[in-house]
Design a protein around this motif. Structure first.
Motif, PDB file in Angstrom:
ATOM      1  N   ARG A   1       0.723  -1.400   0.148  1.00 28.56           N
ATOM      2  CA  ARG A   1       0.095  -0.073   0.094  1.00 28.56           C
ATOM      3  C   ARG A   1       0.847   1.341   0.094  1.00 28.56           C
ATOM      4  O   ARG A   1       0.745   2.371  -0.657  1.00 28.56           O
ATOM      5  CB  ARG A   1      -0.899  -0.049   1.229  1.00 28.56           C
ATOM      6  CG  ARG A   1      -1.968  -1.188   1.345  1.00 28.56           C
ATOM      7  CD  ARG A   1      -3.012  -0.849   2.167  1.00 28.56           C
ATOM      8  NE  ARG A   1      -3.956  -2.094   2.046  1.00 28.56           N
ATOM      9  CZ  ARG A   1      -5.156  -2.165   2.589  1.00 28.56           C
ATOM     10  NH1 ARG A   1      -5.555  -0.937   3.465  1.00 28.56           N
ATOM     11  NH2 ARG A   1      -5.987  -3.259   2.569  1.00 28.56           N
TER      12      ARG A   1
ATOM     13  N   SER B   1      -5.063  -6.796   7.389  1.00 30.86           N
ATOM     14  CA  SER B   1      -5.514  -7.690   6.400  1.00 30.86           C
ATOM     15  C   SER B   1      -6.809  -7.287   5.471  1.00 30.86           C
ATOM     16  O   SER B   1      -7.352  -8.361   4.822  1.00 30.86           O
ATOM     17  CB  SER B   1      -6.029  -9.001   7.225  1.00 30.86           C
ATOM     18  OG  SER B   1      -7.168  -8.560   8.084  1.00 30.86           O
ATOM     19  N   ARG B   2      -7.353  -6.270   5.718  1.00 30.52           N
ATOM     20  CA  ARG B   2      -8.732  -5.716   4.925  1.00 30.52           C
ATOM     21  C   ARG B   2      -8.174  -5.469   3.779  1.00 30.52           C
ATOM     22  O   ARG B   2      -7.184  -5.171   3.353  1.00 30.52           O
ATOM     23  CB  ARG B   2      -8.840  -4.046   5.642  1.00 30.52           C
ATOM     24  CG  ARG B   2      -9.173  -4.222   7.009  1.00 30.52           C
ATOM     25  CD  ARG B   2      -9.253  -2.503   7.568  1.00 30.52           C
ATOM     26  NE  ARG B   2     -10.530  -2.057   6.894  1.00 30.52           N
ATOM     27  CZ  ARG B   2     -11.709  -1.714   7.555  1.00 30.52           C
ATOM     28  NH1 ARG B   2     -12.115  -2.388   8.669  1.00 30.52           N
ATOM     29  NH2 ARG B   2     -12.698  -1.101   6.830  1.00 30.52           N
ATOM     30  N   ALA B   3      -9.190  -5.843   2.779  1.00 30.99           N
ATOM     31  CA  ALA B   3      -9.066  -6.175   1.541  1.00 30.99           C
ATOM     32  C   ALA B   3      -9.894  -5.067   0.893  1.00 30.99           C
ATOM     33  O   ALA B   3     -10.730  -4.274   1.288  1.00 30.99           O
ATOM     34  CB  ALA B   3      -9.654  -7.588   1.079  1.00 30.99           C
ATOM     35  N   PHE B   4      -9.528  -4.850  -0.541  1.00 29.98           N
ATOM     36  CA  PHE B   4     -10.104  -3.778  -1.371  1.00 29.98           C
ATOM     37  C   PHE B   4     -11.390  -4.430  -2.001  1.00 29.98           C
ATOM     38  O   PHE B   4     -12.488  -3.856  -2.298  1.00 29.98           O
ATOM     39  CB  PHE B   4      -9.259  -3.289  -2.573  1.00 29.98           C
ATOM     40  CG  PHE B   4      -8.345  -2.266  -2.061  1.00 29.98           C
ATOM     41  CD1 PHE B   4      -8.403  -1.182  -1.855  1.00 29.98           C
ATOM     42  CD2 PHE B   4      -6.888  -2.941  -1.405  1.00 29.98           C
ATOM     43  CE1 PHE B   4      -7.430  -0.219  -1.371  1.00 29.98           C
ATOM     44  CE2 PHE B   4      -5.995  -2.011  -1.005  1.00 29.98           C
ATOM     45  CZ  PHE B   4      -6.170  -0.604  -0.876  1.00 29.98           C
ATOM     46  N   GLY B   5     -11.270  -5.761  -2.306  1.00 27.65           N
ATOM     47  CA  GLY B   5     -12.300  -6.574  -2.856  1.00 27.65           C
ATOM     48  C   GLY B   5     -12.153  -6.881  -4.288  1.00 27.65           C
ATOM     49  O   GLY B   5     -11.713  -6.031  -4.953  1.00 27.65           O
TER      50      GLY B   5
ATOM     51  N   ASP C   1      -7.747  -6.518  -5.148  1.00 25.16           N
ATOM     52  CA  ASP C   1      -6.686  -6.996  -4.421  1.00 25.16           C
ATOM     53  C   ASP C   1      -5.532  -7.209  -4.754  1.00 25.16           C
ATOM     54  O   ASP C   1      -4.652  -7.580  -4.162  1.00 25.16           O
ATOM     55  CB  ASP C   1      -7.445  -8.307  -3.455  1.00 25.16           C
ATOM     56  CG  ASP C   1      -8.454  -7.807  -2.690  1.00 25.16           C
ATOM     57  OD1 ASP C   1      -8.626  -6.747  -2.050  1.00 25.16           O
ATOM     58  OD2 ASP C   1      -9.565  -8.555  -2.396  1.00 25.16           O
ATOM     59  N   ASP C   2      -5.449  -7.379  -6.293  1.00 24.48           N
ATOM     60  CA  ASP C   2      -4.257  -7.651  -6.837  1.00 24.48           C
ATOM     61  C   ASP C   2      -3.519  -6.129  -7.053  1.00 24.48           C
ATOM     62  O   ASP C   2      -4.069  -5.392  -7.631  1.00 24.48           O
ATOM     63  CB  ASP C   2      -4.404  -8.104  -8.187  1.00 24.48           C
ATOM     64  CG  ASP C   2      -3.168  -8.214  -8.795  1.00 24.48           C
ATOM     65  OD1 ASP C   2      -2.696  -7.532  -9.776  1.00 24.48           O
ATOM     66  OD2 ASP C   2      -2.452  -9.460  -8.514  1.00 24.48           O
ATOM     67  N   SER C   3      -2.498  -6.100  -6.311  1.00 20.25           N
ATOM     68  CA  SER C   3      -1.684  -4.618  -6.575  1.00 20.25           C
ATOM     69  C   SER C   3      -1.256  -4.311  -7.764  1.00 20.25           C
ATOM     70  O   SER C   3      -1.608  -2.842  -8.124  1.00 20.25           O
ATOM     71  CB  SER C   3      -0.268  -4.689  -5.652  1.00 20.25           C
ATOM     72  OG  SER C   3       0.604  -5.559  -6.140  1.00 20.25           O
TER      73      SER C   3
ATOM     74  N   ARG D   1      -4.691  -3.013  -9.317  1.00 23.04           N
ATOM     75  CA  ARG D   1      -5.106  -1.712  -8.762  1.00 23.04           C
ATOM     76  C   ARG D   1      -4.316  -0.606  -9.060  1.00 23.04           C
ATOM     77  O   ARG D   1      -4.792   0.428  -9.578  1.00 23.04           O
ATOM     78  CB  ARG D   1      -5.021  -1.907  -7.079  1.00 23.04           C
ATOM     79  CG  ARG D   1      -5.389  -0.849  -6.214  1.00 23.04           C
ATOM     80  CD  ARG D   1      -5.750  -1.180  -4.864  1.00 23.04           C
ATOM     81  NE  ARG D   1      -4.463  -1.349  -4.046  1.00 23.04           N
ATOM     82  CZ  ARG D   1      -4.127  -2.544  -3.585  1.00 23.04           C
ATOM     83  NH1 ARG D   1      -4.631  -3.658  -3.826  1.00 23.04           N
ATOM     84  NH2 ARG D   1      -2.941  -2.249  -3.025  1.00 23.04           N
TER      85      ARG D   1
END
Length: 239
Positions: A127, A201-205, A209-211, A214
């Motif tokens: 991130r 561990s919070r996800a984007f969905g 979730d694959d950087s 994203r």
């Protein structure tokens, strides 16, 4: 100054009650935009009758929650809006300080990298890497001098809110907003806020979730926003 404090939420039963208790100590007029939560969030919100709630029947996205907050501030005749997240990453005690900086700006953006509050706190590397890259785009392409592209702790005056059209309903929502802020000549300042990560561990969905996906998505949204604004970008832009 008539100030609204707004919090977009989606499935925040873990942090909601404590965050709202803290926010209510520092803000008089509070709105929660519940973006289609399916956990206990709607039930828990009933325990805070002093908080106004706008509920989306289905989950529309982070940007959609902020779009609703922007509209509520304008429709309610507010002079300013403060937004913060409900995941425990923002310090509600700073709401008055962030809002006060609107005396010198149209838009105040929290930065987790202007000042180190707790050396033990570190962002997830993926991130942080994406934030650095996107912040570089904003600085090189828009002539800004930012340190944090994605902090959700912000304040806007009415002039700023009237300039914005939320065109992305997801997590890329801030990118068109930065472009529109420059397009309309808004005064922008950053203010230091603590870096707090309680749940890495919070996800984007979904695909986000694959950087790599994203980052490419953010790049496309930013490029589209630049084109829509008809901006002549600053030299050296490699966004």
């Amino acid at each position: 100054m008539k100030l609204l404090t707004a919090i977009p939420v989606h499935n925040e039963e873990k942090y909601l009650e404590e965050v709202l208790r803290q926010v209510l100590r520092h803000a008089d007029d509070v709105l929660v935009v519940d973006d289609g939560s399916k956990d206990r969030t709607p039930e828990l919100l009933k325990g805070f009758p002093e908080v106004r709630v706008i509920r989306h029947p289905t989950n529309l996205g982070y940007g959609a929650g902020l779009r609703t907050a922007f509209g509520a501030a304008l429709d309610g005749g507010y002079d300013a809006l403060v937004t913060l997240d409900c995941d425990g990453q923002h310090e509600p005690a700073l709401i008055p300080e962030v809002a006060a900086k609107l005396a010198e700006a149209d838009m105040v953006s929290g930065s987790r990298y202007l000042q180190v509050f707790d050396p033990s706190q570190r962002p997830p590397e993926e991130r942080r890497r994406i934030n650095v890259e996107v912040t570089r785009w904003l600085n090189e392409c828009l002539g800004l001098n930012l340190t944090d592209a994605f902090c959700g702790f912000k304040a806007y005056n009415r002039r700023a809110l009237e300039c914005f059209e939320v065109t992305d309903l997801g997590y890329a929502m801030p990118l068109p907003i930065w472009v529109q802020a420059v397009q309309h000549g808004l005064r922008i300042v950053e203010t230091p806020v603590p870096l707090i990560y309680l749940d890495e561990s919070r996800a984007f969905g979904g695909s986000l979730d694959d950087s790599t996906y994203r980052l490419n998505h953010y790049r496309q949204v930013f490029s589209d926003a630049l084109k829509a604004a008809g901006l002549e970008v600053a030299g050296g832009c490699r966004g």
